[in-house]
Design a protein around this motif. Sequence first.
Motif, mmCIF file in Angstrom:
data_model
loop_
_atom_site.group_PDB
_atom_site.id
_atom_site.type_symbol
_atom_site.label_atom_id
_atom_site.label_comp_id
_atom_site.label_asym_id
_atom_site.label_seq_id
_atom_site.Cartn_x
_atom_site.Cartn_y
_atom_site.Cartn_z
ATOM 1 N N UNK A 382 -14.998 -28.381 -50.427
ATOM 2 C CA UNK A 382 -15.272 -28.097 -49.019
ATOM 3 C C UNK A 382 -16.644 -27.434 -48.888
ATOM 4 N N UNK A 383 -17.329 -27.730 -47.794
ATOM 5 C CA UNK A 383 -18.691 -27.222 -47.614
ATOM 6 C C UNK A 383 -18.755 -25.693 -47.549
ATOM 7 N N UNK A 384 -17.653 -25.041 -47.139
ATOM 8 C CA UNK A 384 -17.632 -23.581 -47.065
ATOM 9 C C UNK A 384 -17.165 -22.938 -48.367
ATOM 10 N N UNK A 385 -16.708 -23.755 -49.308
ATOM 11 C CA UNK A 385 -16.161 -23.216 -50.546
ATOM 12 C C UNK A 385 -17.257 -22.991 -51.585
ATOM 13 N N UNK A 386 -17.017 -22.009 -52.453
ATOM 14 C CA UNK A 386 -17.886 -21.772 -53.593
ATOM 15 C C UNK A 386 -17.251 -22.468 -54.792
ATOM 16 N N UNK A 387 -17.864 -23.528 -55.318
ATOM 17 C CA UNK A 387 -17.243 -24.283 -56.422
ATOM 18 C C UNK A 387 -17.132 -23.493 -57.718
ATOM 19 N N UNK A 388 -17.768 -22.335 -57.779
ATOM 20 C CA UNK A 388 -17.739 -21.549 -59.009
ATOM 21 C C UNK A 388 -16.823 -20.326 -58.898
ATOM 22 N N UNK A 389 -15.898 -20.410 -57.935
ATOM 23 C CA UNK A 389 -14.853 -19.401 -57.794
ATOM 24 C C UNK A 389 -13.515 -20.098 -57.615
ATOM 25 N N UNK A 390 -12.399 -19.486 -58.034
ATOM 26 C CA UNK A 390 -11.079 -20.128 -57.921
ATOM 27 C C UNK A 390 -10.640 -20.286 -56.464
ATOM 28 N N UNK A 391 -9.787 -21.284 -56.234
ATOM 29 C CA UNK A 391 -9.243 -21.569 -54.903
ATOM 30 C C UNK A 391 -7.720 -21.520 -54.969
ATOM 31 N N UNK A 392 -7.096 -20.993 -53.906
ATOM 32 C CA UNK A 392 -5.641 -20.899 -53.858
ATOM 33 C C UNK A 392 -5.139 -21.344 -52.492
ATOM 34 N N UNK A 393 -4.049 -22.090 -52.465
ATOM 35 C CA UNK A 393 -3.387 -22.501 -51.233
ATOM 36 C C UNK A 393 -2.016 -21.857 -51.135
ATOM 37 N N UNK A 394 -1.613 -21.485 -49.931
ATOM 38 C CA UNK A 394 -0.334 -20.804 -49.710
ATOM 39 C C UNK A 394 0.458 -21.546 -48.640
ATOM 40 N N UNK A 395 1.751 -21.746 -48.905
ATOM 41 C CA UNK A 395 2.673 -22.295 -47.911
ATOM 42 C C UNK A 395 3.917 -21.417 -47.904
ATOM 43 N N UNK A 396 4.237 -20.860 -46.727
ATOM 44 C CA UNK A 396 5.389 -19.957 -46.603
ATOM 45 C C UNK A 396 6.520 -20.655 -45.851
ATOM 46 N N UNK A 397 7.741 -20.443 -46.344
ATOM 47 C CA UNK A 397 8.913 -21.037 -45.693
ATOM 48 C C UNK A 397 10.147 -20.249 -46.106
ATOM 49 N N UNK A 398 10.966 -19.894 -45.118
ATOM 50 C CA UNK A 398 12.214 -19.163 -45.379
ATOM 51 C C UNK A 398 11.988 -17.932 -46.246
ATOM 52 N N UNK A 399 10.954 -17.161 -45.913
ATOM 53 C CA UNK A 399 10.637 -15.886 -46.553
ATOM 54 C C UNK A 399 10.185 -16.024 -48.009
ATOM 55 N N UNK A 400 9.879 -17.257 -48.405
ATOM 56 C CA UNK A 400 9.361 -17.521 -49.752
ATOM 57 C C UNK A 400 7.980 -18.164 -49.631
ATOM 58 N N UNK A 401 7.061 -17.734 -50.470
ATOM 59 C CA UNK A 401 5.714 -18.318 -50.484
ATOM 60 C C UNK A 401 5.520 -19.124 -51.754
ATOM 61 N N UNK A 402 5.104 -20.366 -51.584
ATOM 62 C CA UNK A 402 4.720 -21.213 -52.713
ATOM 63 C C UNK A 402 3.194 -21.210 -52.782
#
Length: 464
Positions: A382-402
């Motif tokens: 992504x144009x706003x992302x720094x390719x030399x740093x880690x990326x994480x995605x979060x999805x929350x459902x029923x009080x649990x985060x994946x």
Amino acid sequence: MFETAKEAEEVILDHENESINLISHMDADGITAASILSNALDREEIRHQVKFVRMLYPEVIEELEAGELTIFTDLGSSQLKNLRPKFKGNDTIILDHHFPEAEEGWPNLVHFNAHIEGLDGVEEISGSGMSYLVAKELNPENKVLSAQALIGAIGDVQNVWGRLKGFNREIALDGTEAGVIEQKKDLLLYGRHTQPIFRALKNLTDPAIPGVSNSTEGCVSMLKDLDIPYKTEDGYRRPVDLSEEEKRQLATELITRTISEVPDELADYVPGLIIGEVYTILKEERGSKLRGADEFSTCINSTARHEQPLIGLEVAKGDRDVYYRQMLKLLRYHRRCIAEGMNHIREKGIERGPEGYLQYFDASDILKDTFVGTVTSLTLGHEEADPYKPMMGIVKHDEVAKVSARCSKLLFLKGLDLGQAIKVAANAVEGEGGGHAVACGAQIKEEKVPEFIERFENQLIDEA
């Protein structure tokens, strides 16, 4: 070659008149691991049924059936304590490449694990490779299944250095000898057999190419400057259509541009991420999405991400009719879902951890947790992302985060291990996590997300 593989073969044949339960990991490597063993059992006319699971959490294990023989592929080694109470009274085989737990008190277990056998299960052999070794013990004619093993290894990013390593090379040699694989050095462009050159270049974001990555205009302009036609009277040219001289020109330009932007300590790694080994599945038709091992892996992975792994299983086993058509439909839907996820990220932006090192996004209202990892990988470009740093995605459902985390190949080559870092951080907040150095995940309580982000980021900084 491996006594434990021979032992697994003998146990399977002891149960050849029974129905065997085969349980595998629900990802590209797990599906191909299951397809290899399923093909091998079919050849011996041994009845079996296949089931896929995301993770062997206690509640998942509780629902599994302990048959006379249960075989786990691409999982199980790191969940022995969870599995033992239910399965220790029955014959069990585990074929895995993840780091194992101790297995005391389980006499009926045949544990064929890469690390126990002196192999590097992170880079040198995958779960599908371990299944392949047992399949070859069952019947030498199963060498034709080597292509599936390489597809699984690529699905687990074991070609991150631009080439396969260790025992994967032995499997590739089996494939070339069996006439099912062609291995050659080429530009590492995804979609070599199916995509127009400019699109394949546009999607090359790891490493990021200045003026090329994410820019159709930039790609076309570069090709014109190099006097490389991107279309003819017959239509757009694909990477596979380039001449050797055109490939050399293009490789030189891509490497030069990339080195001008990357940190000095990473510059030496760049050529190996532009030029490397590619694998063609020779039995697949020219122009097919299954012709290139990397695209084949993506197709199988898409079925897992949408919780339709049995479709992927049948395609990996050879179906080119009903299941293949279903897979293509699922792949189109998969791409639409990814596009929606990327649009969401463009609108909402990317957040940073307290120390500014970890990048992350929350897509709880948009993405299924089953393919947040795919979007996380793409967000690195992504144009706003720094390719030399880690990326994480979060999805929350029923009080649990994946949670899914990814890093660029250059960070991995520098020594960052996301899998270890996320395991430590997840355990610290009473969650579970793990995975590979460049791709991993965790499951935690939703209320623990802020603390997890802080701990994960600090762990990554300590490794950096």
